[in-house]
Design an enzyme around this catalytic site. Sequence first.
Site, PDB file in Angstrom:
ATOM      1  N   ASP A 170      18.692  45.378 -19.745  1.00 27.52           N
ATOM      2  CA  ASP A 170      18.419  44.532 -21.019  1.00 27.52           C
ATOM      3  C   ASP A 170      18.765  43.333 -21.078  1.00 27.52           C
ATOM      4  O   ASP A 170      20.165  43.382 -21.111  1.00 27.52           O
ATOM      5  CB  ASP A 170      18.401  45.800 -22.218  1.00 27.52           C
ATOM      6  CG  ASP A 170      17.624  45.238 -23.295  1.00 27.52           C
ATOM      7  OD1 ASP A 170      16.362  45.237 -23.420  1.00 27.52           O
ATOM      8  OD2 ASP A 170      18.268  44.599 -24.359  1.00 27.52           O
TER       9      ASP A 170
ATOM     10  N   PHE B 287      12.189  32.267 -14.981  1.00 28.52           N
ATOM     11  CA  PHE B 287      11.023  32.652 -15.908  1.00 28.52           C
ATOM     12  C   PHE B 287      11.549  32.749 -17.388  1.00 28.52           C
ATOM     13  O   PHE B 287      12.842  32.103 -17.511  1.00 28.52           O
ATOM     14  CB  PHE B 287      11.081  34.315 -15.627  1.00 28.52           C
ATOM     15  CG  PHE B 287      11.827  35.293 -16.064  1.00 28.52           C
ATOM     16  CD1 PHE B 287      12.023  35.922 -17.114  1.00 28.52           C
ATOM     17  CD2 PHE B 287      13.118  35.407 -14.833  1.00 28.52           C
ATOM     18  CE1 PHE B 287      12.799  36.904 -17.331  1.00 28.52           C
ATOM     19  CE2 PHE B 287      13.886  36.233 -15.102  1.00 28.52           C
ATOM     20  CZ  PHE B 287      14.048  36.965 -16.314  1.00 28.52           C
ATOM     21  N   GLY B 288      10.950  33.082 -18.120  1.00 31.01           N
ATOM     22  CA  GLY B 288      11.450  33.155 -19.752  1.00 31.01           C
ATOM     23  C   GLY B 288      12.161  31.581 -20.163  1.00 31.01           C
ATOM     24  O   GLY B 288      11.630  30.781 -20.217  1.00 31.01           O
TER      25      GLY B 288
ATOM     26  N   ARG C  25      22.495  38.321 -14.922  1.00 35.05           N
ATOM     27  CA  ARG C  25      22.097  39.533 -14.128  1.00 35.05           C
ATOM     28  C   ARG C  25      22.822  39.692 -12.712  1.00 35.05           C
ATOM     29  O   ARG C  25      23.004  40.783 -12.464  1.00 35.05           O
ATOM     30  CB  ARG C  25      20.454  39.149 -13.772  1.00 35.05           C
ATOM     31  CG  ARG C  25      19.570  40.339 -12.968  1.00 35.05           C
ATOM     32  CD  ARG C  25      18.201  40.175 -13.313  1.00 35.05           C
ATOM     33  NE  ARG C  25      17.956  40.290 -14.844  1.00 35.05           N
ATOM     34  CZ  ARG C  25      17.532  39.147 -15.557  1.00 35.05           C
ATOM     35  NH1 ARG C  25      17.452  38.101 -15.005  1.00 35.05           N
ATOM     36  NH2 ARG C  25      17.206  39.551 -16.784  1.00 35.05           N
TER      37      ARG C  25
HETATM   38  P1  ITT Z   1      11.569  45.096 -19.369  1.00 26.54           P
HETATM   39  O1  ITT Z   1      11.917  45.523 -20.678  1.00 26.54           O
HETATM   40  O2  ITT Z   1      10.282  45.810 -18.910  1.00 26.54           O
HETATM   41  O3  ITT Z   1      12.624  45.221 -18.418  1.00 26.54           O
HETATM   42  P2  ITT Z   1      11.247  42.604 -20.982  1.00 26.54           P
HETATM   43  O4  ITT Z   1      10.868  41.289 -20.344  1.00 26.54           O
HETATM   44  O5  ITT Z   1      10.694  43.230 -21.988  1.00 26.54           O
HETATM   45  O6  ITT Z   1      11.140  43.515 -19.608  1.00 26.54           O
HETATM   46  P3  ITT Z   1      14.051  42.596 -22.214  1.00 26.54           P
HETATM   47  O7  ITT Z   1      13.492  43.482 -23.322  1.00 26.54           O
HETATM   48  O8  ITT Z   1      15.256  42.720 -21.702  1.00 26.54           O
HETATM   49  O9  ITT Z   1      12.828  42.724 -20.902  1.00 26.54           O
HETATM   50  O10 ITT Z   1      13.767  40.836 -22.737  1.00 26.54           O
HETATM   51  C1  ITT Z   1      14.486  40.300 -21.767  1.00 26.54           C
HETATM   52  C2  ITT Z   1      13.902  38.873 -22.367  1.00 26.54           C
HETATM   53  O11 ITT Z   1      14.939  37.895 -22.495  1.00 26.54           O
HETATM   54  C3  ITT Z   1      13.220  38.303 -21.318  1.00 26.54           C
HETATM   55  O12 ITT Z   1      11.709  38.725 -21.564  1.00 26.54           O
HETATM   56  C4  ITT Z   1      13.254  36.881 -21.364  1.00 26.54           C
HETATM   57  O13 ITT Z   1      12.644  35.981 -22.480  1.00 26.54           O
HETATM   58  C5  ITT Z   1      14.792  36.688 -21.618  1.00 26.54           C
HETATM   59  N1  ITT Z   1      15.832  36.568 -20.504  1.00 26.54           N
HETATM   60  C6  ITT Z   1      16.495  37.542 -19.983  1.00 26.54           C
HETATM   61  N2  ITT Z   1      16.952  37.188 -18.759  1.00 26.54           N
HETATM   62  C7  ITT Z   1      16.413  35.947 -18.473  1.00 26.54           C
HETATM   63  C8  ITT Z   1      16.746  35.063 -17.575  1.00 26.54           C
HETATM   64  O14 ITT Z   1      17.426  35.414 -16.477  1.00 26.54           O
HETATM   65  N3  ITT Z   1      16.095  33.858 -17.518  1.00 26.54           N
HETATM   66  C9  ITT Z   1      15.156  33.460 -18.595  1.00 26.54           C
HETATM   67  N4  ITT Z   1      14.951  34.266 -19.711  1.00 26.54           N
HETATM   68  C10 ITT Z   1      15.623  35.507 -19.600  1.00 26.54           C
END
Ligand code: ITT
Length: 198
Positions: free
Chosen positions: A71, A154-155, A183
């Site tokens: 998370d 990503f993200g 991470r």
């Molecule tokens: P899972 O719960 O299925 O693992 P999720 O995308 O819903 O997938 P989270 O609830 O942990 O996961 O949300 C994490 C969010 O934070 C992710 O969707 C990105 O928007 C952001 N995020 C986390 N780590 C990141 C990274 O290394 N680079 C860019 N954005 C990141």
Amino acid sequence: MNRKIVFATGNAGKMKEIREILADTEFHVVSMKEEGIDLSIEEDGVTFEENAVIKAKAVAEKCGEIVLADDSGLEIDYLNKEPGIYSARYMGEDTSYRIKNANLIERLSGVSDEERTARFICAIAAVFPDGEVITTYGQVEGRIDYEEKGENGFGYDPIFYLPQLGKTTAQLSDDEKNSVSHRGEALRKMKEELKKRF
Ligand code: ITT
């Protein structure tokens, strides 16, 4: 035979990084989808650790393997640590990151370098077949950039700027990002915990 780890994530960007970071272990890492587990998990915890444990336990109930979950999220100091644990849900789960990133840049318009501080946070939870639960934690400090840069990751990576490297995390190679990221840190700590047990 290599011992299996099921990773409780549906996020392909995370999964790619997780596979790379755990590539030098004895473990065979599969996603929950590859394990045939299709679950929608309500992340109703109030911390990254709680939500990581919720995800890992939900998948552990469906299989007898070691289950890990991640998370993670972005905390922006100027926005009172938003989006935080709501990073995936910010502006809606299905809204593109082009739009989310542009919105965050807009909310910081006129804000100086010094006040643009932010961090990526990651909690990793493990649930072992005997029921033991542990968590590890990692974070990386940076700033919100003035425009999106880079195509990797990503993200929120295109707006997360690392002053010491002069690049966003989307401008780093996979190995570079994993060596400095939240991470990478949390998963390296988890590798040490796994080594103690298996
Ligand atoms: P899972 O719960 O299925 O693992 P999720 O995308 O819903 O997938 P989270 O609830 O942990 O996961 O949300 C994490 C969010 O934070 C992710 O969707 C990105 O928007 C952001 N995020 C986390 N780590 C990141 C990274 O290394 N680079 C860019 N954005 C990141």
